[in-house]
Write a protein that holds these residues in place. Structure first.
Motif, mmCIF file in Angstrom:
data_model
loop_
_atom_site.group_PDB
_atom_site.id
_atom_site.type_symbol
_atom_site.label_atom_id
_atom_site.label_comp_id
_atom_site.label_asym_id
_atom_site.label_seq_id
_atom_site.Cartn_x
_atom_site.Cartn_y
_atom_site.Cartn_z
ATOM 1 N N ILE A 149 20.822 52.038 16.486
ATOM 2 C CA ILE A 149 21.550 51.043 17.266
ATOM 3 C C ILE A 149 21.536 51.461 18.739
ATOM 4 C CG2 ILE A 149 23.751 49.874 17.598
ATOM 5 C CD1 ILE A 149 22.536 49.214 14.932
ATOM 6 N N LYS A 150 21.069 50.569 19.589
ATOM 7 C CA LYS A 150 20.994 50.865 21.018
ATOM 8 C C LYS A 150 22.065 50.134 21.827
ATOM 9 C CE LYS A 150 17.399 53.409 20.303
ATOM 10 N NZ LYS A 150 17.568 54.883 20.274
ATOM 11 N N LYS A 151 22.410 48.914 21.400
ATOM 12 C CA LYS A 151 23.378 48.118 22.160
ATOM 13 C C LYS A 151 24.225 47.302 21.187
ATOM 14 C CE LYS A 151 22.132 46.380 26.107
ATOM 15 N NZ LYS A 151 21.563 45.497 27.181
ATOM 16 N N ILE A 152 25.541 47.297 21.443
ATOM 17 C CA ILE A 152 26.494 46.636 20.546
ATOM 18 C C ILE A 152 27.347 45.672 21.356
ATOM 19 C CG2 ILE A 152 28.394 46.993 18.916
ATOM 20 C CD1 ILE A 152 27.438 49.992 18.798
ATOM 21 N N VAL A 153 27.509 44.444 20.849
ATOM 22 C CA VAL A 153 28.435 43.489 21.456
ATOM 23 C C VAL A 153 29.750 43.560 20.685
ATOM 24 C CG1 VAL A 153 28.870 41.098 22.128
ATOM 25 C CG2 VAL A 153 26.529 41.978 22.095
ATOM 26 N N LEU A 154 30.828 43.894 21.384
ATOM 27 C CA LEU A 154 32.141 44.066 20.755
ATOM 28 C C LEU A 154 33.046 42.876 21.078
ATOM 29 C CD1 LEU A 154 34.460 45.708 19.402
ATOM 30 C CD2 LEU A 154 34.817 46.798 21.642
ATOM 31 N N ALA A 155 33.644 42.291 20.054
ATOM 32 C CA ALA A 155 34.712 41.306 20.256
ATOM 33 C C ALA A 155 35.931 42.082 20.752
ATOM 34 C CB ALA A 155 35.014 40.571 18.956
ATOM 35 N N TYR A 156 36.282 41.883 22.009
ATOM 36 C CA TYR A 156 37.189 42.796 22.718
ATOM 37 C C TYR A 156 38.366 42.025 23.299
ATOM 38 C CZ TYR A 156 38.536 46.251 26.322
ATOM 39 O OH TYR A 156 39.210 47.147 27.115
ATOM 40 N N SER A 157 39.574 42.437 22.932
ATOM 41 C CA SER A 157 40.780 41.793 23.466
ATOM 42 C C SER A 157 41.362 42.556 24.642
ATOM 43 C CB SER A 157 41.842 41.677 22.370
ATOM 44 O OG SER A 157 42.356 42.961 22.035
ATOM 45 N N GLY A 158 41.028 43.836 24.742
ATOM 46 C CA GLY A 158 41.636 44.691 25.747
ATOM 47 C C GLY A 158 42.897 45.373 25.266
ATOM 48 N N GLU B 280 25.058 51.678 24.030
ATOM 49 C CA GLU B 280 25.681 50.888 25.093
ATOM 50 C C GLU B 280 26.530 49.790 24.460
ATOM 51 O OE1 GLU B 280 24.457 47.879 28.779
ATOM 52 O OE2 GLU B 280 22.913 49.109 27.802
ATOM 53 N N VAL B 281 27.709 49.551 25.012
ATOM 54 C CA VAL B 281 28.603 48.520 24.478
ATOM 55 C C VAL B 281 28.740 47.397 25.497
ATOM 56 C CG1 VAL B 281 30.925 47.994 23.650
ATOM 57 C CG2 VAL B 281 29.862 50.195 23.077
ATOM 58 N N VAL B 282 28.627 46.186 25.008
ATOM 59 C CA VAL B 282 28.880 44.961 25.778
ATOM 60 C C VAL B 282 30.186 44.374 25.258
ATOM 61 C CG1 VAL B 282 28.039 42.636 26.304
ATOM 62 C CG2 VAL B 282 26.413 44.537 26.057
ATOM 63 N N THR B 283 31.098 43.985 26.133
ATOM 64 C CA THR B 283 32.362 43.410 25.660
ATOM 65 C C THR B 283 32.361 41.896 25.806
ATOM 66 O OG1 THR B 283 33.474 43.665 27.799
ATOM 67 C CG2 THR B 283 33.668 45.477 26.220
ATOM 68 N N PHE B 284 32.965 41.249 24.835
ATOM 69 C CA PHE B 284 33.127 39.792 24.837
ATOM 70 C C PHE B 284 34.585 39.464 24.551
ATOM 71 C CE2 PHE B 284 33.236 36.158 21.696
ATOM 72 C CZ PHE B 284 33.439 35.187 22.671
ATOM 73 N N ILE C 52 31.821 49.848 31.155
ATOM 74 C CA ILE C 52 31.023 48.750 30.606
ATOM 75 C C ILE C 52 30.359 47.976 31.746
ATOM 76 C CG2 ILE C 52 31.070 46.681 29.173
ATOM 77 C CD1 ILE C 52 31.674 49.356 27.732
ATOM 78 N N LYS C 53 29.057 47.744 31.619
ATOM 79 C CA LYS C 53 28.313 47.009 32.647
ATOM 80 C C LYS C 53 28.301 45.500 32.371
ATOM 81 C CE LYS C 53 24.624 49.457 32.006
ATOM 82 N NZ LYS C 53 23.228 49.970 32.107
ATOM 83 N N ASP C 54 28.079 45.133 31.120
ATOM 84 C CA ASP C 54 28.021 43.706 30.754
ATOM 85 C C ASP C 54 29.352 43.300 30.136
ATOM 86 O OD1 ASP C 54 25.396 43.354 31.612
ATOM 87 O OD2 ASP C 54 24.590 44.057 29.692
ATOM 88 N N ILE C 55 30.112 42.498 30.879
ATOM 89 C CA ILE C 55 31.441 42.059 30.434
ATOM 90 C C ILE C 55 31.451 40.536 30.413
ATOM 91 C CG2 ILE C 55 33.905 42.043 30.981
ATOM 92 C CD1 ILE C 55 33.404 44.691 32.519
ATOM 93 N N PHE C 56 31.713 39.964 29.242
ATOM 94 C CA PHE C 56 31.757 38.516 29.089
ATOM 95 C C PHE C 56 33.194 38.090 28.801
ATOM 96 C CE2 PHE C 56 27.432 39.664 28.323
ATOM 97 C CZ PHE C 56 26.664 38.566 28.680
ATOM 98 N N ILE C 57 33.740 37.233 29.661
ATOM 99 C CA ILE C 57 35.045 36.614 29.420
ATOM 100 C C ILE C 57 34.836 35.110 29.513
ATOM 101 C CG2 ILE C 57 37.423 36.354 30.216
ATOM 102 C CD1 ILE C 57 37.318 39.204 31.245
ATOM 103 N N ASP C 58 34.876 34.443 28.378
ATOM 104 C CA ASP C 58 34.480 33.033 28.300
ATOM 105 C C ASP C 58 35.661 32.134 27.974
ATOM 106 O OD1 ASP C 58 31.977 34.045 28.695
ATOM 107 O OD2 ASP C 58 31.288 33.746 26.632
ATOM 108 N N ASP C 59 35.809 31.073 28.754
ATOM 109 C CA ASP C 59 36.810 30.049 28.472
ATOM 110 C C ASP C 59 36.209 29.081 27.453
ATOM 111 O OD1 ASP C 59 38.627 27.985 28.353
ATOM 112 O OD2 ASP C 59 38.881 27.810 30.528
#
Length: 408
Positions: A5-14, A32-36, A58-65
């Motif tokens: 595993i090289k990169k993981i997208v995490l469902a992230y609430s903070g 590497e972890v990407v947060t969503f 974290i470099k890639d941070i996604f916060i989507d409405d």
């Protein structure tokens, strides 16, 4: 644990749990972890999640409405089905999970990730919902569920790990949390800890979104919801977007103490659980939708929908939103909604929502046929033959029973 595993997208609430998961994924998988973070109308400020992710490197941070997409593409189709699980639950947590799963997969594709991760525990339904959703959309993605892998199986261990790794622990998390909460624009769900004894009343301590019905205004309030093809399109004559309508209905329902539920339900994984749910706007909307269907749906279509509904609700609850059988049912349900257009007037008062009026240009209600006064369209003598034919098989059964001397 796979080291491929090289990169993981995490469902992230903070929150504490997902902040610990973020660090644990970095350490355990050396990936590497990407947060969503999804804004589904949970009513929380989401920028702190961004700051915490940035602090974690974290470099890639996604916060989507996703509020409009959530209501338009997930809640509204479910409302068309009048979906209720086990007679009472309006599926507020269940219906949010497929959208989160879909966006996790999309972000994985956008960022080149080879895995996604969630913070659901190994005892609940959400792990199933997330993972079935990912499997349906991209079975090549690996799904990581830390609660099924790590040894941080207590609040004490979780806090100790956070402190060791410089993760902020809010003061309200240092004690034993009284219960856990999941919220979105459709509902609020509270479970666990102090709620685990189903004999104990819990509304007063738990309800976050609605006032107590006994404290609601002493005067009723009326609201009119306009529908087109089964979807709410207006409030009190004013056109609004789906998420705006639900937000407004939530405010109305909260004011009048509408939509509270104390439920012991059967989880998909096999155990029973007790939850306190608040669905103020959803309760109003579902009541209104049934009201307009009463006027516009043919009796045969309505009864068939009512037979299909428990199957549809179970599919949503169990995480099969992306299954072919749910899509087949949805096609039939949506076909039934072609003429479900008009307005419903509702009375809101101390925890209750009542349909008090309905009108539609597609109405099947015929005053000429139903009136108790004299009419020229219905011959009451026709009922005699109708009854005689329907009674025939019952008469034959009764005759056989008499012939054979059966008493029951």
């Amino acid at each position: 644990m796979s080291q491929n595993i090289k990169k993981i997208v995490l469902a992230y609430s903070g929150g504490l749990d997902t902040s610990v998961i973020l660090k644990w994924l970095q350490d355990a998988y050396q990936a590497e972890v990407v947060t969503f973070t999804a804004d589904l109308g949970q009513g929380e400020e989401l920028e702190p999640a961004r700051r915490k992710a940035e602090k974690a490197g974290i470099k890639d941070i996604f916060i989507d409405d996703l509020r409009e997409e959530f209501v338009r593409d997930y809640v509204y189709p479910m409302v068309r089905a009048n979906a209720v699980y086990e007679g009472q639950y309006l599926l507020g947590t269940s219906i949010a999970r497929p959208l989160i799963s879909k966006r996790l997969v999309e972000i994985a594709h956008e960022t080149g990730a080879d895995a996604v991760a969630h913070g659901a525990t190994g005892k609940g339904n959400d792990q199933v919902r997330f993972e079935l959703g990912v499997a349906a959309l991209d079975p090549a993605l690996k799904v990581i569920a830390p609660w099924r892998e790590w040894d941080l199986n207590s609040r004490t261990k979780l806090i100790a790990y956070a402190e060791e790794n410089g993760i902020e622990v809010p003061s309200d998390k240092r004690g034993e949390a009284p219960f856990s909460v999941d919220a979105n624009l459709w509902h609020t769900s509270s479970e666990g800890k102090m709620l685990e004894d189903p004999a104990e009343e819990a509304f007063n301590e738990v309800c976050l979104r609605t006032c107590h019905p006994e404290d609601a205004p002493d005067q009723p309030e009326y609201v009119t919801i306009g529908f087109e093809r089964g979807d709410a399109i207006s409030l009190n004559g004013q056109a609004m977007s789906p998420a705006t309508i639900l937000t407004e209905l939530n405010d109305l329902g909260a004011t009048h103490g509408i939509g509270r539920l104390d439920l012991v339900e059967n989880r998909f994984v096999g155990m029973k659980s007790r939850g306190i749910y608040e669905t103020p706007g959803g309760t109003i909307l579902m009541t209104a939708h049934r009201g307009i269907e009463q006027l516009t749906l043919d009796g045969g279509a309505m009864h068939l929908k009512d037979e299909l509904m428990p199957k549809y609700a179970k599919l949503v609850y169990n995480g099969f939103w992306f299954s072919p059988e749910r899509e087949m049912l949805q096609a039939a349900i949506d076909h039934s909604q072609r003429h479900v257009t008009g307005e419903v007037r509702l009375k809101l008062y101390k925890g209750n929502v009542l349909v008090v009026g309905r009108s539609s240009p597609s109405s099947l209600y015929s005053l000429e046929h139903v009136t108790f006064e004299e009419d020229d369209v219905y011959d009451q003598k026709d009922a005699e033959g109708f009854i005689r034919l329907n009674a025939l098989r019952l008469k034959l059964l009764a005759e056989r029973k008499h012939r054979l001397g059966e008493n029951d």
